[in-house]
Design a protein around this motif. Structure first.
Motif, PDB file in Angstrom:
ATOM      1  N   THR A 126       0.821  -1.203   0.000  1.00  0.00           N
ATOM      2  CA  THR A 126       0.000   0.000   0.000  1.00  0.00           C
ATOM      3  C   THR A 126       0.858   1.256   0.000  1.00  0.00           C
ATOM      4  OG1 THR A 126      -1.797   1.126   1.188  1.00  0.00           O
ATOM      5  CG2 THR A 126      -0.113   0.068   2.523  1.00  0.00           C
TER       6      THR A 126
ATOM      7  N   GLU B  72      -0.355   6.494   8.464  1.00  0.00           N
ATOM      8  CA  GLU B  72      -1.482   5.565   8.413  1.00  0.00           C
ATOM      9  C   GLU B  72      -1.367   4.387   9.381  1.00  0.00           C
ATOM     10  OE1 GLU B  72      -0.814   7.626   4.511  1.00  0.00           O
ATOM     11  OE2 GLU B  72       0.459   6.465   5.873  1.00  0.00           O
ATOM     12  N   HIS B  73      -0.141   3.984   9.737  1.00  0.00           N
ATOM     13  CA  HIS B  73       0.032   2.720  10.471  1.00  0.00           C
ATOM     14  C   HIS B  73       0.849   2.873  11.758  1.00  0.00           C
ATOM     15  CE1 HIS B  73      -1.483   0.911   6.758  1.00  0.00           C
ATOM     16  NE2 HIS B  73      -0.557   1.585   6.112  1.00  0.00           N
TER      17      HIS B  73
ATOM     18  N   ILE C  74       3.185  -3.613   4.213  1.00  0.00           N
ATOM     19  CA  ILE C  74       2.955  -3.341   5.628  1.00  0.00           C
ATOM     20  C   ILE C  74       2.503  -4.623   6.323  1.00  0.00           C
ATOM     21  CG2 ILE C  74       1.649  -1.984   7.293  1.00  0.00           C
ATOM     22  CD1 ILE C  74       3.566  -0.307   5.662  1.00  0.00           C
TER      23      ILE C  74
ATOM     24  N   THR D 190       4.734   6.385  10.494  1.00  0.00           N
ATOM     25  CA  THR D 190       3.868   6.531   9.329  1.00  0.00           C
ATOM     26  C   THR D 190       2.560   7.187   9.747  1.00  0.00           C
ATOM     27  OG1 THR D 190       2.646   4.432   9.476  1.00  0.00           O
ATOM     28  CG2 THR D 190       4.841   4.380   8.450  1.00  0.00           C
TER      29      THR D 190
ATOM     30  N   HIS E 250       6.228  10.204   0.649  1.00  0.00           N
ATOM     31  CA  HIS E 250       5.208   9.272   0.190  1.00  0.00           C
ATOM     32  C   HIS E 250       5.904   8.007  -0.327  1.00  0.00           C
ATOM     33  CE1 HIS E 250       1.345   8.842  -2.490  1.00  0.00           C
ATOM     34  NE2 HIS E 250       1.539   7.818  -1.692  1.00  0.00           N
TER      35      HIS E 250
ATOM     36  N   PHE F  77       1.849   4.814   1.675  1.00  0.00           N
ATOM     37  CA  PHE F  77       1.807   5.391   3.020  1.00  0.00           C
ATOM     38  C   PHE F  77       2.734   6.599   3.075  1.00  0.00           C
ATOM     39  CE2 PHE F  77       5.255   2.340   3.050  1.00  0.00           C
ATOM     40  CZ  PHE F  77       6.264   2.965   3.777  1.00  0.00           C
ATOM     41  N   HIS F  78       2.524   7.425   4.083  1.00  0.00           N
ATOM     42  CA  HIS F  78       3.368   8.589   4.327  1.00  0.00           C
ATOM     43  C   HIS F  78       4.214   8.314   5.564  1.00  0.00           C
ATOM     44  CE1 HIS F  78       0.005  10.094   1.929  1.00  0.00           C
ATOM     45  NE2 HIS F  78       0.852  11.000   1.475  1.00  0.00           N
TER      46      HIS F  78
END
Length: 261
Positions: free
Chosen positions: A8, A33-34, A67, A31, A62, A10-11
């Motif tokens: 995926t 997102e995670h 993940i 990150t 980016h 992610f930033h």
């Protein structure tokens, strides 16, 4: 049972990296997102590795990766990355930025999404990179992380009656501010000067995204440092290695640092 994983976008912000075997690296990122993730980057130390510039310390941007819910994740590619170059080039900025990221690493478990802290870290690193006072920005993180570490100092007003007008002082015993009517309740209150109390209260609610200048007197910075060291030593119990280096740096520069208004 097979571990769940997904490739995926992610930033991420590079927190630190370390050698892994002869040619590989482990890269820790916060990150968006995670949460915090450790990434295995195969062949990262080989000459001509295509992602070399994207996984340098103090890089953000980016990425695309695999993940994993547990264990190591993988960086596959970068889409757009930038670098806090002034932090990398300056030993003082580097030290404070590293300390802030160390505190975040201690404060939160891996794989817990903390998007608000990603935004705070991105804003804080940007301010340090722009040349704002790195020591004060570190203080802001220290104050705002106290509740995450389970310390909830009452900085809105007196812990006994709620009085919010100065003068106020800090009581470790009561875990917050006391007004003059209740000073007698803690003979060992810290006797903080009012400028230090003012900044502690401001730091606790400050939105880093709105900060565009810093002007804190050198003496007040010393008082803030002394207070936060005491709270972190007595109550939090977190001692990143980067903090010891900062303490040494402060000894080097203290005779050379001019006062500011």
């Amino acid at each position: 049972m097979a571990q769940r994983h997904k490739v995926t976008d992610f930033h991420g912000i590079i927190m630190y990296r370390k050698d892994y075997q002869e040619r590989d690296l482990l890269v820790k990122m916060l990150t968006l997102e995670h949460g915090k993730k450790m990434f295995f980057v195969r062949g990262a130390k080989k000459r001509g590795f295509k992602l070399t510039g994207d996984i340098l310390p103090f890089t953000y941007g980016h990425y695309v990766g695999d993940i994993r819910e547990e264990g190591l994740s993988y960086v596959n590619a970068s889409k757009a990355t930038e670098h806090f170059s002034h932090i990398s080039e300056d030993i003082f900025k580097n030290a404070y930025a590293t300390y802030i990221m160390s505190l975040l690493d201690f404060a939160f478990p891996d794989s817990e999404p903390i998007p608000e802290w990603y935004d705070k870290l991105h804003a804080g690193m940007g301010l340090i990179d722009q040349g704002l006072d790195a020591a004060v920005i570190a203080n802001i993180f220290e104050v705002q992380l106290l509740p995450v570490f389970g310390v909830q100092p009452e900085l809105r007003g007196c812990v006994i009656c709620g009085e919010s007008k100065p003068p106020l002082d800090y009581s470790e015993s009561y875990g917050g501010l006391l007004c003059p009517r209740h000073y007698h309740m803690d003979p060992r209150r810290l006797h903080l000067d009012q400028r230090t109390v003012f900044y502690l209260r401001q730091f606790s609610v400050l939105d880093l995204a709105t900060l565009n200048s810093i002007a804190v007197k050198t003496e007040t910075k010393k008082h803030l440092r002394r207070f936060l060291d005491q709270i972190y030593n007595d109550t939090v119990g977190v001692h990143p290695k980067s903090k010891r280096f900062i303490d040494q740096m402060n000894e080097w520069e203290s005779p050379l640092t001019p006062d500011s208004d």
